[in-house]
Write a protein that holds these residues in place. Structure first.
Motif, PDB file in Angstrom:
ATOM      1  N   ILE A 159       0.822  -1.210   0.000  1.00  0.00           N
ATOM      2  CA  ILE A 159       0.000   0.000   0.000  1.00  0.00           C
ATOM      3  C   ILE A 159       0.854   1.257   0.000  1.00  0.00           C
ATOM      4  N   GLY A 160       1.933   1.255   0.783  1.00  0.00           N
ATOM      5  CA  GLY A 160       2.792   2.435   0.821  1.00  0.00           C
ATOM      6  C   GLY A 160       3.374   2.752  -0.541  1.00  0.00           C
TER       7      GLY A 160
ATOM      8  N   SER B 219      -5.371   4.528  13.954  1.00  0.00           N
ATOM      9  CA  SER B 219      -4.590   4.358  12.733  1.00  0.00           C
ATOM     10  C   SER B 219      -5.482   3.924  11.572  1.00  0.00           C
ATOM     11  N   ARG B 220      -6.466   3.077  11.858  1.00  0.00           N
ATOM     12  CA  ARG B 220      -7.403   2.676  10.796  1.00  0.00           C
ATOM     13  C   ARG B 220      -8.144   3.895  10.260  1.00  0.00           C
TER      14      ARG B 220
ATOM     15  N   GLN C  22       2.442  10.472  11.585  1.00  0.00           N
ATOM     16  CA  GLN C  22       3.066   9.337  12.262  1.00  0.00           C
ATOM     17  C   GLN C  22       2.127   8.133  12.292  1.00  0.00           C
ATOM     18  N   ARG C  23       0.845   8.385  12.530  1.00  0.00           N
ATOM     19  CA  ARG C  23      -0.117   7.281  12.555  1.00  0.00           C
ATOM     20  C   ARG C  23      -0.167   6.580  11.197  1.00  0.00           C
ATOM     21  N   ILE C  24      -0.167   7.362  10.137  1.00  0.00           N
ATOM     22  CA  ILE C  24      -0.253   6.783   8.791  1.00  0.00           C
ATOM     23  C   ILE C  24       1.014   5.998   8.465  1.00  0.00           C
ATOM     24  N   VAL C  25       2.174   6.588   8.781  1.00  0.00           N
ATOM     25  CA  VAL C  25       3.442   5.903   8.521  1.00  0.00           C
ATOM     26  C   VAL C  25       3.509   4.605   9.322  1.00  0.00           C
ATOM     27  N   ARG C  26       3.134   4.670  10.606  1.00  0.00           N
ATOM     28  CA  ARG C  26       3.166   3.463  11.440  1.00  0.00           C
ATOM     29  C   ARG C  26       2.193   2.412  10.918  1.00  0.00           C
ATOM     30  N   ALA C  27       1.037   2.862  10.437  1.00  0.00           N
ATOM     31  CA  ALA C  27       0.042   1.917   9.931  1.00  0.00           C
ATOM     32  C   ALA C  27       0.578   1.167   8.721  1.00  0.00           C
ATOM     33  N   LYS C  28       1.192   1.885   7.801  1.00  0.00           N
ATOM     34  CA  LYS C  28       1.754   1.221   6.613  1.00  0.00           C
ATOM     35  C   LYS C  28       2.878   0.266   7.012  1.00  0.00           C
TER      36      LYS C  28
END
Length: 428
Positions: A31-32, A134-135, A164-170
């Motif tokens: 996805i990233g 994060s979702r 940060q939430r988006i980066v951590r989620a990916k």
């Protein structure tokens, strides 16, 4: 001219970005990376369209550009053979390698593939391996087309936090090797619940903001509606998803129909019973009732979203507040409490019982909730209690409850409303 093109690109991106990321993700299984390649296609549009004009099919142009870039990336990748095996020698990838320009996925006959890709993206973004916040952030970024700044403003948190939430989620999805695919039958119920819950969480934050100076955040509500409609349109691909997807769409359409009537000219909240129903959006009401009818036609026991939509439909069908069928609403809340018990559902049932059977009956239920302690710190419990006490003529007690509710409220508009009600009952 440049400004007009940029505006057009922004509009196209908001509509098409999820399809592009989903289509590219099916090739690269990351996805990233898919989001990065889709972003590159957007940059290419910003560079080329001002000179060449907006293409007749801008979505197809963006998809083609992103997928060609994906294929180039795969060719350069040292583990290209591994990637080919990972995607099962995807026919589209093989054809595109032979004829690189033939990757337009937006032909009418390929809409079923796009539907599959979007569902994969939704289920991946809402995977249970991610924490709920994060979702939400990842879903709004990938499927809502919002940038990190817009998401941060909507939830009143720093942009760096959302990033940060988006980066951590990916990173989490990659580390957990979450496959870019629809869940199997065994996982579907859990994953479906996660997807629908995230969309409704986004809607609720838009419908009644938990903090800040505005009663509602229309942009969030609109994005949730768009995601809900998308799920309802794609639901036939996953039959187990279909009734509750339509139920959620119905619920959000019906609640959103009241948006214009929920605030006065100065932005102050207007409670349901005081709203001018002529200001309710008739188009959204009809859409909501149609979605509810579709959910009911599909058969089976109604789920929580269908039941909540049925309650919203009771309000929508009442021409005036006085015509509301509160006994039916109380009965539906009773059913909801049996299949999806929660103290918030019980509080809402207490409101309906108070309207159907009188405030004393409602107060009995609220007092039981108070003693249970599950809603300690939840401002709507003392607010409902204050309303019932006011109707019973116990105004001093009502004022104290409204003041207690105001002390718990983080939203400025909500707090002002509660303090005003306290003053009306003789409070400070």
């Amino acid at each position: 001219m440049r400004a007009d093109v940029d505006k057009a690109i922004g509009a196209v991106w908001r509509i098409e970005s999820a399809k592009i990321v989903a289509g590219v993700a099916r090739l690269v299984r990351d996805i990233g990376l898919a989001e990065e390649l889709a972003g590159d296609a957007l940059v290419a549009a910003l560079e080329h369209w001002p000179a060449t004009g907006v293409p007749d099919n801008p979505g197809a142009w963006l998809m083609r550009t992103a997928k060609n870039a994906a294929l180039d990336r795969l060719r350069r990748d040292k583990v290209f053979q591994e990637k080919l095996q990972q995607i099962g020698f995807d026919l589209e990838a093989q054809e595109a390698m032979i004829v690189p320009d033939v990757v337009d996925e937006l032909d009418a006959e390929r809409q079923d593939v796009i539907g599959d890709d979007l569902l994969r993206l939704i289920f991946t973004a809402c995977h249970p391996v991610l924490p709920v916040d994060s979702r939400v952030a990842l879903t709004l970024k990938l499927l809502g087309g919002l940038n990190t700044g817009e998401i941060a403003r909507a939830f009143l948190v720093p942009e760096a936090t959302i990033a940060q939430r988006i980066v951590r989620a990916k990173r989490t999805l990659g580390k957990a090797r979450v496959p870019f695919e629809l869940p199997g039958a065994g996982e579907l119920a859990e994953r479906l619940g996660s997807v629908l819950a995230v969309v409704y969480l986004i809607f609720n934050e838009g419908y009644t903001a938990t903090a800040g100076s505005d009663w509602m955040r229309p942009a969030l509500m609109d994005e949730a509606l768009r995601l809900g409609r998308m799920l309802a349109e794609l639901a036939h691909l996953v039959p187990a998803l279909e009734p509750e997807a339509h139920g959620l769409a119905a619920l959000m359409e019906l609640q959103a129909s009241r948006a214009r009537a929920r605030v006065d000219a100065d932005g102050r909240p207007v409670l349901l019973l005081d709203q001018d129903r002529a200001r309710w959006d008739g188009i959204l009401v009809r859409r909501g009732l149609a979605a509810l009818a579709r959910a009911q036609q599909l058969g089976g026991a109604p789920g929580p979203y269908q039941l909540q939509a049925a309650i919203a439909a009771c309000h929508a069908r009442a021409r005036t507040a006085a015509e509301t069928d509160w006994a039916r609403i109380a009965g539906i809340y009773g059913h909801l409490a049996r299949i999806d018990p929660s103290p918030v559902v019980e509080l809402n049932r207490a409101v309906a019982v108070g309207m159907a059977e009188g405030p004393a009956a409602g107060l009995v239920l609220v007092d039981a909730l108070e003693q249970g302690g599950a809603l300690a710190g939840y401002q709507w419990l003392p607010s409902v209690r204050g309303d019932l006490l006011e109707k019973l003529g116990r105004r001093a007690e009502a004022a104290a409850e409204f003041e207690r509710a105001a002390s718990m409220a983080a939203n400025a508009r909500e707090r002002a409303l509660l303090l005003a009600r306290a003053r009306e009952n003789g409070g400070g």
